[in-house]
Write an enzyme that holds these catalytic residues in place. Structure first.
Site, mmCIF file in Angstrom:
data_model
loop_
_atom_site.group_PDB
_atom_site.id
_atom_site.type_symbol
_atom_site.label_atom_id
_atom_site.label_comp_id
_atom_site.label_asym_id
_atom_site.label_seq_id
_atom_site.Cartn_x
_atom_site.Cartn_y
_atom_site.Cartn_z
ATOM 1 N N ASP A 1 -29.695 -41.716 -15.191
ATOM 2 C CA ASP A 1 -28.306 -41.729 -15.653
ATOM 3 C C ASP A 1 -27.507 -42.535 -14.631
ATOM 4 O OD1 ASP A 1 -25.793 -40.838 -16.821
ATOM 5 O OD2 ASP A 1 -25.678 -39.477 -15.101
ATOM 6 N N LEU B 1 0.824 -1.214 0.000
ATOM 7 C CA LEU B 1 0.000 0.000 0.000
ATOM 8 C C LEU B 1 0.854 1.259 0.000
ATOM 9 C CD1 LEU B 1 -2.758 -1.103 2.531
ATOM 10 C CD2 LEU B 1 -2.823 -1.200 0.046
ATOM 11 N N ASP C 1 -23.383 -42.772 -14.046
ATOM 12 C CA ASP C 1 -22.242 -42.143 -13.348
ATOM 13 C C ASP C 1 -22.585 -40.724 -12.916
ATOM 14 O OD1 ASP C 1 -19.855 -44.109 -13.990
ATOM 15 O OD2 ASP C 1 -21.086 -43.935 -15.792
HETATM 16 C C1 GDG Z 1 0.047 -6.579 4.375
HETATM 17 C C2 GDG Z 1 0.703 -7.211 3.143
HETATM 18 C C3 GDG Z 1 -0.685 -5.726 1.708
HETATM 19 C C4 GDG Z 1 4.032 2.220 7.480
HETATM 20 N N1 GDG Z 1 4.849 2.914 8.250
HETATM 21 C C5 GDG Z 1 4.099 3.799 8.929
HETATM 22 C C6 GDG Z 1 2.795 3.640 8.534
HETATM 23 N N2 GDG Z 1 2.777 2.657 7.648
HETATM 24 C C7 GDG Z 1 1.566 2.168 6.972
HETATM 25 C C8 GDG Z 1 1.587 2.506 5.510
HETATM 26 C C9 GDG Z 1 0.724 1.408 4.910
HETATM 27 C C10 GDG Z 1 0.906 0.241 5.870
HETATM 28 O O1 GDG Z 1 1.505 0.754 7.035
HETATM 29 C C11 GDG Z 1 1.853 -0.811 5.301
HETATM 30 O O2 GDG Z 1 1.129 -1.531 4.350
HETATM 31 P P1 GDG Z 1 1.809 -2.439 3.242
HETATM 32 O O3 GDG Z 1 0.786 -2.830 2.262
HETATM 33 O O4 GDG Z 1 2.904 -1.677 2.585
HETATM 34 O O5 GDG Z 1 2.467 -3.685 3.980
HETATM 35 P P2 GDG Z 1 2.082 -4.779 5.158
HETATM 36 O O6 GDG Z 1 2.044 -4.156 6.475
HETATM 37 O O7 GDG Z 1 3.101 -5.845 5.001
HETATM 38 O O8 GDG Z 1 0.620 -5.332 4.812
HETATM 39 C C12 GDG Z 1 0.739 -6.204 2.015
HETATM 40 C C13 GDG Z 1 -1.382 -5.258 2.967
HETATM 41 O O9 GDG Z 1 -1.315 -6.248 3.982
HETATM 42 C C14 GDG Z 1 -2.849 -4.919 2.694
HETATM 43 O O10 GDG Z 1 -3.543 -5.994 2.188
HETATM 44 O O11 GDG Z 1 -0.587 -4.641 0.815
HETATM 45 O O12 GDG Z 1 1.300 -6.801 0.875
HETATM 46 O O13 GDG Z 1 2.026 -7.656 3.442
HETATM 47 O O14 GDG Z 1 -0.614 1.777 4.916
HETATM 48 O O15 GDG Z 1 1.078 3.783 5.357
HETATM 49 N N3 GDG Z 1 1.802 4.393 9.009
HETATM 50 C C15 GDG Z 1 2.116 5.349 9.923
HETATM 51 N N4 GDG Z 1 3.385 5.517 10.355
HETATM 52 C C16 GDG Z 1 4.400 4.782 9.904
HETATM 53 O O16 GDG Z 1 5.541 4.961 10.330
HETATM 54 N N5 GDG Z 1 1.147 6.141 10.394
#
Ligand code: GDG
Length: 737
Positions: free
Chosen positions: A509, A387, A511
């Site tokens: 039928d 994300l 089978d």
């Molecule tokens: C799993 C899957 C899939 C990060 N640092 C801070 C912060 N974040 C937020 C980001 C983002 C979220 O955390 C991280 O999301 P990701 O998608 O990059 O990764 P995962 O945590 O591994 O999530 C992944 C997801 O689920 C959704 O289905 O995309 O592939 O592994 O939103 O913004 N937020 C704040 N401070 C930080 O320092 N406030």
């Protein structure tokens, strides 16, 4: 609409202390919480999950207080002890499933006690959910921590609709099969009516595992399991686009003195030299995110291109994660060492190549980083979606910026305009960084705008609504089945008509209708139960029972030699009336066989486990015994190859259940049954069958006939019945009248 409930490992709030030191809840900012809030409150449902503290780490009073705070928010708490968290979450979830599903097979722990904890905790989640749901409700279960919950729910409450969404990759079958509990996991997931993935690739891997491990019939993305249809589909998760866009616009307009410290520091950096560039990297500190690879590539850039030293800085935010797990501790040391090494080698009093933050930052700081960095460097070695990549693009309100993105992240499918790299190719990453740093603004804007349009349209709200919409559609498919299902009232009516009739023609039928499928079609002889059903039906001479099948006359003739039934074989080529000899129903020739046989034989040779059956007037290639995916692939190939050949010879290709049959055209069960009925004066007709060759029968029999399809698929039959077992019990009851 009925209620919709959410089940996820964590509840969408974290527990804080207010100014008086009392507990209070703070909403989670994650994408899941945002997306779900948009749907579940509208549907009056509950959110079931773990509140985030071990139940044995607090007093009973504190736990009750926490539970009631969550209750006020519509949340139902599942209490987990410290040991459960250790074995279930840190153990099975993060030491088994997470590494395996991210292709880190070398990190996987196979501990039976972790598995046991996983089963027990999943059961706890399911039990809590069952306490709040009612028949007809919808339940949406999230992620890899709860893959057994769908089946557990459906077992206890079959009349609910269950959706499941996997947020991480579903690995290829060759990796998934490593897991000793693979069948349990797959069975757990298949309790859901709809299973969602971020990308089509994960969906494809999942379907392939279902096909290979369970052998269920799959058409496109529909899995047929007895009387149920389970749908697998891709729903790429979006972000709250507007939230990032608005926050970024606001940052740009913040007056100088109100700016945050980070904001001011970043501005100072650019003030020193406007040509300076910032590269951003943000992730949880996880081995799947490819952080060391990224650092190596950045080091190469500084080593091979001294002109960028002092000009380019990598801002790296690594959010602490799972630090109880040994592989995460090792990764932390590796990253610390790499950052230290690079800064030591290439830094000086005025220049620090990497600004490294090992912590999480508040939301507005995050957006400041997004909106002020020239390049985002996102290089996971495996990532379900990612994300951060979407958030960076949404925050680029002036449409500048360049995204360097790993081809191993699910998000790559929606970001063709990014510079795509293989995270294991450091040289490629180095060139990508140079390309990004040198990209002109016109090109940047062209690329960013294109991605922004896509992300704006399919945001997290649309994602959640789409999933719920699909859940509704699955529910309708199941309802269509129920609409035609032979209920006790319908059965009563059929029995009444049956009882009052003086001559009853019954077409069955073989089978898939009277007898289930087995691997060796030669061995599916009628069993004792079936023989006794046939005997009790035929004991009454008002019942004219006919077995109507695609099988050859020799086999059916032998199996039903002592039974008082008529036989129609090879889809209607042969008829054997009770007490008479075999007669041909239509004039057919088999002179075409020498031409077609070698084609089918070549498929037998190239598809281990398949074989050729030769009937009098048709040739059948059976592939039930072949490896499932290869069998289906070859069946498609064969059909294509045959299409050209059959057209000129009045032949037909019929595809049954794991068979491809070539036969003379114009012969089918419908025509055969109708010609059999001539002069019979039957005043009650019953026809039962399971596959599409029986559809001829259902379509062509008189309208007053009682036609019953076995299974859930679309049909022209008037009614449906779910399995062979129900066919048998239905016939037993009929025979009593
Ligand atoms: C799993 C899957 C899939 C990060 N640092 C801070 C912060 N974040 C937020 C980001 C983002 C979220 O955390 C991280 O999301 P990701 O998608 O990059 O990764 P995962 O945590 O591994 O999530 C992944 C997801 O689920 C959704 O289905 O995309 O592939 O592994 O939103 O913004 N937020 C704040 N401070 C930080 O320092 N406030």
């Amino acid at each position: 609409m009925n209620k919709l409930h959410i089940v996820s490992n964590r509840l969408p709030f974290s527990i804080n202390n207010d100014e008086n030191g009392d507990f209070c809840l703070a909403p989670s900012v994650g994408g899941l919480a945002t997306g779900m809030n948009s749907v579940y409150k509208d549907f009056n449902g509950k959110w079931i999950g773990w509140p985030g503290v071990a139940s044995d780490s607090r007093t009973k009073k504190e736990i009750n207080k926490i539970e009631s705070l969550f209750e006020e928010e519509g949340c139902v708490s599942v209490q987990l002890s410290g040991e459960e968290i250790e074995q279930f979450y840190e153990g099975f979830c993060n030491n088994t499933i997470w590494p395996l599903f991210h292709y880190f097979a070398q990190y996987v722990d196979f501990h039976p006690e972790f598995w046991e904890a996983y089963v027990n905790v999943n059961q706890k989640f399911a039990d809590k959910t069952l306490e709040v749901i009612e028949d007809g409700d919808y339940v949406w279960v999230h992620d890899y921590q709860l893959m057994l919950v769908p089946e557990m729910l459906k077992k206890k409450k079959p009349n609910i609709t269950v959706g499941f969404f996997l947020h991480i990759p579903f690995p290829s079958y060759e990796v998934f099969r490593i897991l000793p509990w693979r069948n349990n996991i797959l069975g757990g997931l298949l309790g859901a009516d709809l299973i969602g993935f971020h990308t089509y690739d994960y969906e494809r891997h999942f379907l392939s595992s279902v096909r290979r491990l369970f052998g269920y019939e799959i058409s496109f993305n529909e899995i047929h399991i007895d009387a149920r249809i389970v749908i697998a589909d891709a729903f790429p998760m979006g972000i709250d686009y507007k939230k990032f866009e608005d926050a970024s616009l606001k940052i740009n307009q913040t007056p100088l003195k109100e700016r945050s410290e980070i904001h001011r520091e970043l501005e100072k950096y650019f003030l020193m030299d406007p040509d300076k560039k910032l590269i951003l990297s943000i992730d949880r500190l996880d081995y799947s995110k490819g952080i060391p690879n990224r650092l190596h590539a950045f080091e190469r850039l500084l080593a091979n291109h001294p002109e960028y030293r002092g000009k380019v800085t990598l801002v790296m935010l690594a959010v602490p994660s799972r630090n109880n797990v040994v592989h995460y501790q090792r990764l932390k040391s590796e990253v610390d060492e790499l950052v230290g090494g690079i800064n030591g080698l290439y830094g000086n009093i005025n220049y620090t190549p990497i600004w490294y933050f090992y912590r999480s930052l508040p939301f507005h700081n995050l957006v400041e980083l997004y909106s002020m960095s020239d390049v985002a460097l996102i290089t996971p070695v495996r990532d379900g979606m990612n994300l951060v990549a979407k958030e960076y693009i949404a925050s680029r309100v002036n449409q500048t910026g360049v995204m360097i993105l790993s081809e191993m992240a699910g998000v790559m499918k929606e970001m063709g305009e990014a510079i795509i790299i293989n995270p294991n190719d450091e040289e490629e990453m180095e060139s990508a960084i140079i390309q990004a740093l040198e990209m002109d603004e016109v090109e940047q804007k062209k690329r960013v705008t294109a991605i922004q349009e896509r992300l704006k349209r399919y945001d997290v709200y649309k994602w959640a609504k789409d999933f719920v919409g699909a859940l509704n559609r699955v529910n309708r498919i199941q309802k269509d089945f129920l609409a035609k299902k032979v209920t006790p009232a319908i059965e009563k009516n059929i029995v009444k008509r049956f009882t009052t009739a003086s001559k009853r023609a019954i077409f069955l039928d073989y089978d898939g209708t009277l007898k289930g499928f087995e691997n060796d079609p030669k061995g599916v002889h009628p069993d004792e139960e079936l023989e006794s059903i046939i005997d009790s039906l035929t004991r009454n001479e008002r019942n004219i029972v006919t077995i109507i099948s695609g099988r050859d006359k020799e086999t059916l003739g032998k199996w039903f030699k002592d039974k008082s039934v008529n036989l129609i074989c090879e889809h209607g080529v042969w008829l054997k009336r009770l007490g008479d000899e075999w007669e041909m129903m239509t004039n057919v020739s088999n002179s075409w066989m020498p031409m077609i046989r070698p084609v089918l034989e070549s498929y037998v040779d190239r598809t281990p486990g398949s074989f050729l059956e030769e009937k009098n007037y048709s040739l059948v290639w059976h592939y039930r015994g072949a490896e499932a995916e290869l069998g289906e692939l070859r069946a498609k190939e064969l059909r294509d190859e045959l299409t050209g050949l059959v057209a000129n010879h009045n032949l037909e290709i019929m595809e049954g259940n794991k068979v491809v049959e070539v036969k003379t055209g114009g012969i089918n069960k419908g025509a055969a049954a109708n010609s059999f009925l001539v002069n019979m004066n039957a005043d009650f007709i019953l026809a039962m069958g399971d596959d599409w060759t029986d559809e001829y029968l259902f379509r062509e029999l008189p309208e007053s006939a009682v036609s019953i399809k076995v299974g859930i698929k679309h049909t022209s039959a008037v009614y449906k019945i779910d399995t062979v077992k129900t066919v048998r019990s239905f016939l037993k009851r009929l025979a009593k009248n």
